[in-house]
Write a protein that holds these residues in place. Structure first.
Motif, mmCIF file in Angstrom:
data_model
loop_
_atom_site.group_PDB
_atom_site.id
_atom_site.type_symbol
_atom_site.label_atom_id
_atom_site.label_comp_id
_atom_site.label_asym_id
_atom_site.label_seq_id
_atom_site.Cartn_x
_atom_site.Cartn_y
_atom_site.Cartn_z
ATOM 1 N N UNK A 260 6.100 1.173 5.438
ATOM 2 C CA UNK A 260 4.776 0.804 4.474
ATOM 3 C C UNK A 260 4.276 -0.608 5.051
ATOM 4 N N UNK A 261 5.119 -1.601 5.756
ATOM 5 C CA UNK A 261 4.855 -2.835 6.400
ATOM 6 C C UNK A 261 3.433 -2.986 6.842
ATOM 7 N N UNK A 262 3.122 -2.035 7.676
ATOM 8 C CA UNK A 262 1.558 -2.385 8.645
ATOM 9 C C UNK A 262 0.569 -1.965 7.458
ATOM 10 N N UNK A 263 0.926 -1.458 6.262
ATOM 11 C CA UNK A 263 -0.508 -1.262 5.325
ATOM 12 C C UNK A 263 -0.047 -2.383 4.114
ATOM 13 N N UNK A 264 0.855 -3.282 4.279
ATOM 14 C CA UNK A 264 0.989 -4.142 3.047
ATOM 15 C C UNK A 264 -0.431 -5.043 2.925
ATOM 16 N N UNK A 265 -0.758 -5.012 1.509
ATOM 17 C CA UNK A 265 -2.025 -5.799 1.301
ATOM 18 C C UNK A 265 -3.316 -5.270 1.362
ATOM 19 N N UNK A 266 -3.313 -4.067 2.151
ATOM 20 C CA UNK A 266 -4.710 -3.304 2.212
ATOM 21 C C UNK A 266 -4.821 -2.280 1.166
ATOM 22 N N UNK A 267 -6.106 -2.121 0.715
ATOM 23 C CA UNK A 267 -6.533 -1.164 -0.013
ATOM 24 C C UNK A 267 -6.847 0.187 0.642
ATOM 25 N N UNK A 268 -5.968 1.149 -0.039
ATOM 26 C CA UNK A 268 -5.892 2.507 0.534
ATOM 27 C C UNK A 268 -6.062 3.555 -0.448
#
Length: 170
Positions: free
Chosen positions: A67-75
């Motif tokens: 999950x780290x590469x997506x952290x903080x991103x709206x998805x």
């Protein structure tokens, strides 16, 4: 109403005619009416929070793996509900049969879900978060049947999605 007053008394009844009480009543009536319309037009559809906007899709398997590469991103995330909070409906877990899942919480406790959603497909939009959980919190989740992963250092860490909106179809 006044602190310590019984709710079914004349002082409480007399105070209910305030402007803020009237505004709250209007909002509640609109919410109930909108829910009734949704129920009659599509009883199998359950919507909570904001309407889905078409955020970038992330595959559940990719989010489970790292999950780290997506952290903080709206998805946008779609998956099967494996578990839901049995006390308040304040979280649900999307995942596969094996291993930990992605815990979905609801922004600012803005909405909740039913307890009996296991097996239902959920479409969720929100922000990804990698959370380190206190042992007490992890044990609380595990007591309700969730699978909480531990890092190599022995600390509980999991991928979460802080949802702003969701759709489910029974």
């Amino acid at each position: 109403y006044g602190f310590g007053l019984p709710t079914h008394t004349w002082p409480v009844a007399a105070a209910t005619g305030s402007s803020i009480g009237d505004k709250a009543l209007v909002v509640a009536a609109k919410t109930i009416a909108a829910s009734a319309i949704d129920l009659y037009t599509d009883p199998a559809l359950l919507q909570r929070g904001e309407k889905l906007k078409g955020l970038p899709k992330v595959e559940l398997t990719a989010l489970l793996a790292d999950p780290a590469p997506q952290e903080g991103k709206p998805v946008f995330l779609e998956g099967t509900v494996r578990k839901a909070c049995e006390k308040k409906g304040c979280w649900m877990e999307l995942g596969t049969d094996k291993g930990p899942g992605v815990r979905v919480t609801f922004k600012d406790y803005g909405f909740f879900v039913f307890f009996d959603l296991v097996g239902v497909t959920a479409k969720v939009e929100g922000s990804v978060k990698v959370a380190e959980l206190a042992p007490e919190r992890a044990k609380h989740y595990e007591a309700e049947g969730a699978k909480v992963p531990k890092g190599k250092d022995g600390k509980y860490r999991e991928g979460q999605l802080v949802a702003v909106g969701l759709e489910m179809r029974r």
